[in-house]
Design an enzyme around this catalytic site. Structure first.
Site, PDB file in Angstrom:
ATOM      1  N   ALA A 122       0.824  -1.212   0.000  1.00  4.85           N
ATOM      2  CA  ALA A 122       0.000   0.000   0.000  1.00  4.85           C
ATOM      3  C   ALA A 122       0.863   1.269   0.000  1.00  4.85           C
ATOM      4  O   ALA A 122       1.952   1.246   0.565  1.00  4.85           O
ATOM      5  CB  ALA A 122      -0.908  -0.011   1.218  1.00  4.85           C
ATOM      6  N   PRO A 123       0.391   2.374  -0.601  1.00  7.55           N
ATOM      7  CA  PRO A 123      -0.922   2.536  -1.229  1.00  7.55           C
ATOM      8  C   PRO A 123      -1.028   1.969  -2.636  1.00  7.55           C
ATOM      9  O   PRO A 123      -2.073   2.116  -3.260  1.00  7.55           O
ATOM     10  CB  PRO A 123      -1.113   4.050  -1.230  1.00  7.55           C
ATOM     11  N   GLY A 124       0.024   1.362  -3.153  1.00  4.48           N
ATOM     12  CA  GLY A 124      -0.190   0.514  -4.326  1.00  4.48           C
ATOM     13  C   GLY A 124       0.482   0.919  -5.610  1.00  4.48           C
ATOM     14  O   GLY A 124       0.243   0.295  -6.645  1.00  4.48           O
ATOM     15  N   GLY A 125       1.328   1.936  -5.590  1.00  2.22           N
ATOM     16  CA  GLY A 125       1.941   2.384  -6.847  1.00  2.22           C
ATOM     17  C   GLY A 125       2.580   1.254  -7.626  1.00  2.22           C
ATOM     18  O   GLY A 125       2.342   1.108  -8.827  1.00  2.22           O
ATOM     19  N   ARG A 155      -4.592   2.223   4.197  1.00  2.00           N
ATOM     20  CA  ARG A 155      -3.785   2.346   2.983  1.00  2.00           C
ATOM     21  C   ARG A 155      -4.190   1.281   1.965  1.00  2.00           C
ATOM     22  O   ARG A 155      -4.211   1.528   0.760  1.00  2.00           O
ATOM     23  CB  ARG A 155      -2.303   2.193   3.318  1.00  2.00           C
ATOM     24  N   ASP A 195      -0.114  -8.580   8.565  1.00  2.00           N
ATOM     25  CA  ASP A 195       1.314  -8.422   8.819  1.00  2.00           C
ATOM     26  C   ASP A 195       2.003  -9.489   7.971  1.00  2.00           C
ATOM     27  O   ASP A 195       1.620 -10.672   8.039  1.00  2.00           O
ATOM     28  CB  ASP A 195       1.576  -8.649  10.319  1.00  2.00           C
ATOM     29  N   ASP A 200       8.976  -4.144  -0.909  1.00  2.00           N
ATOM     30  CA  ASP A 200       9.276  -2.706  -0.940  1.00  2.00           C
ATOM     31  C   ASP A 200       9.172  -2.261   0.521  1.00  2.00           C
ATOM     32  O   ASP A 200       8.124  -1.836   0.991  1.00  2.00           O
ATOM     33  CB  ASP A 200       8.235  -2.005  -1.829  1.00  2.00           C
ATOM     34  N   CYS A 205      13.156   3.224  -0.501  1.00  2.00           N
ATOM     35  CA  CYS A 205      13.360   4.591  -1.022  1.00  2.00           C
ATOM     36  C   CYS A 205      14.344   5.297  -0.099  1.00  2.00           C
ATOM     37  O   CYS A 205      14.174   6.459   0.254  1.00  2.00           O
ATOM     38  CB  CYS A 205      12.052   5.348  -1.182  1.00  2.00           C
TER      39      CYS A 205
END
Ligand code: SAM
Length: 560
Positions: free
Chosen positions: A377-380, A404, A427, A445, A498
């Site tokens: 989430a949020p799913g990009g 999310r 989880d 991610d 990131c």
């Protein structure tokens, strides 16, 4: 598929993608030159109630207490007409709104990105905050005001350490600064930022901020603002701003750099250690610059990049084709126009950094594959992967955060990829324990420090602590272990963040490979341009070198 909910007080989450349809639905907007509103949608719900409550109590609990010797209502009463604060047409709306937003960010925990809202009914919502906090309304914000608010709020947050250094230097003594009412400090930060960084006409800035302080607080506050801002104007005119010198031992130099480039000292020390002083300075300069945005055309809805370019040309929004990804276009200004045109609301495109898009290239999703996105989430990335499946295969999108995940589901519908996405609320560690299905490809991610996206997340540098890094590393290791159990023999596990911090990136992978000799590195060189491939075969986007968000990915293959 529904997972078990388990509360884990982890983590930040800073994906490089967000779905603006959601923002528009909820009246959040942003400007072409705004700070990035990464991931704001999911945070909306969590701030809307608590933060509003806090905002409405600022006036009574924080600063009016001092100004009204006991009864804050005494000051509010004359300005109220039938419970609605009176219009004050002498105060510039952008300064009043900026001051209130800065208060909400600092004390309400709201993100700068979230706050670029016009509010329901052309600004009433925003004015509600202004009225409750300052005791008066201003005229409604026009687009120009909104742009100024975005500049000032983003800038005052980014440059906070630098501005506070100047403010404290110009106060008679440190106690004046330490005991300053919060709203007064925000007004000074606005004035300092306008004079020093935006180079606005100084005496107009002084007059306007003095008026704001007098009206919102008390005459004495106005006098203080007047005295300090006038000192600043003189020092600026004589080019003698009291800034620290880069001298002394490592610690003193780090402190000076941290003030000059407005970052926390611990970050500066970390970057000087990893990158050297020159690169650390370049990175901080990047973090302080106005971010640019990439937009991905949603091919799943039959909307191609050529269609997107045509629309941008019609809208006269300057743009460039991405050099790295077929579906992406970069824009530096004009995001507001794109938003108003409804392209995002219609699900024709979404804002997604190219650095995040390249992580999907490394996943290389193919029609028919069974893929799991472990922190989705949020799913990009899930949405982008799903759009590559041509209706065949499945992306199981797991996330611990229900709100999310709801956004991910809604966006999947809007983007017409819902038939190949299954949202799983869980989880990951619990999901992995119970799971019996093995996947062709697994994306982790991971929740991370977000140190690669500081140019877009103005407030993030002040919310991170060095201690967070240890906790995040432990979580990343645990999640990697869980993700590995979902990967079938011959399958692919991609670990991405990131962050630009080696401890969250290369070091996590090295540690994983020691624990899991059944995996080996599969170089990313077949999937992304050579400029992004590290010596070890990992993917790394360097904000300074590539002018993108910082991000990292390792592609691992399970061979036993
Ligand atoms: C970097 S964000 C993911 C961004 C997403 N991949 C995208 O592209 O939009 C990290 C996500 O991990 C989720 N998360 C954190 N701890 C988790 C856990 N133990 N299990 C599953 N998800 C978790 C957070 O809720 C957050 O949404």
């Amino acid at each position: 598929m529904e997972g078990t909910i388990s509360r884990y007080s982890s983590s930040s989450f800073f994906p490089s993608t967000f779905n603006l349809s959601r923002y528009e639905k909820t009246n959040f907007q942003f400007n072409s030159n705004s700070t990035l509103m990464v991931d704001i949608c999911s945070l909306r719900a969590s701030i809307s109630v608590s933060e509003r409550d806090k905002a409405s109590t600022f006036r009574t609990s924080k600063f009016t207490k001092r100004s009204n010797s006991g009864n804050p209502r005494q000051k509010e009463a004359p300005n109220l007409v039938k419970n609605k604060p009176m219009l004050n047409s002498e105060i510039s709306p952008h300064r009043a709104v900026s001051a209130v937003r800065l208060m909400r960010i600092e004390f309400g925990g709201a993100f700068a990105d979230l706050l670029n809202e016009k509010g329901k009914g052309s600004g009433d919502n925003e004015m509600g905050y202004v009225g409750r906090t300052l005791g008066f309304r201003t005229r409604k914000l026009e687009d120009r005001d909104l742009r100024l608010v975005t500049d000032i709020v983003g800038g005052a947050i980014r440059w906070r350490r630098y501005l506070d250094h100047l403010i404290v230097s110009l106060c008679d003594d440190e106690r004046t600064f330490r005991n300053m009412e919060p709203l007064l400090l925000q007004i000074l930060r606005i004035g300092f930022y306008e004079i020093v960084k935006l180079e606005m006409p100084p005496y107009a800035v002084v007059d306007e901020n003095v008026r704001l302080a007098k009206t919102a607080l008390r005459p004495g506050a106005g006098n203080l603002v007047n005295g300090i801002l006038r000192k600043l104007v003189l020092l600026k005119e004589n080019d003698t701003l009291p800034l620290p010198k880069l001298e002394g031992d490592d610690r003193s130099r780090a402190r000076a750099l941290a003030t000059l480039h407005s970052h926390p000292v611990w970050m500066v020390r970390r970057w000087v250690k990893h990158l050297g002083q020159d690169e650390a300075v370049k990175l901080m300069m990047w973090n302080n610059s106005a971010p640019s945005f990439s937009i991905r055309a949603n091919s799943a809805k039959g909307f191609t990049r050529a269609d997107l370019v045509k629309r941008l040309e019609e809208l006269e929004v300057p743009h460039e084709l991405s050099q790295h990804l077929d579906d992406f276009v970069r824009i530096t200004t004009g995001m507001q126009i794109v938003l108003q045109a409804g392209l995002l609301k219609e699900g024709l495109c979404l804002v997604q950094d190219e650095s995040a898009g390249m992580v999907v290239s490394i996943m290389d999703p193919q029609p028919g594959e069974n893929i799991v996105d472990c922190c989705a989430a949020p799913g990009g990335k899930s949405l982008f992967m799903a759009s590559r499946l041509s209706g065949k295969g499945m992306v199981s999108a797991i996330d611990i955060n229900e709100g999310r995940l709801r956004i991910l589901k809604e966006t999947a519908e809007l983007f017409e990829v819902a038939d190949v996405i299954t949202a799983v609320h869980s989880d990951l560690r619990i999901f992995a324990e119970k799971n019996t299905v093995m996947f062709d490809k697994v994306l982790l991610d991971a929740p991370c420090s977000g140190l690669g996206v500081l140019s877009k997340r103005a407030d993030l540098r002040w919310n991170r602590r060095s201690e967070d890094m240890e906790q995040l590393k432990n979580l990343q290791d645990e999640l990697l272990d869980s993700a590995s159990t979902l990967t079938k023999l011959g399958g692919i596990l991609v670990y991405s963040t990131c962050s630009i911090d080696p401890e969250e990136n290369e070091e996590r992978v090295a540690s994983f490979l020691q624990r899991h000799p059944e995996f080996r590195i599969d170089s990313v060189d077949k999937y992304v341009p050579q400029a992004f491939v590290t010596k070890t075969g990992f993917y790394f986007s360097d904000p300074v070198k590539h002018s993108l968000d910082g991000s990292f990915a390792a592609r691992l293959i399970r061979y036993t």
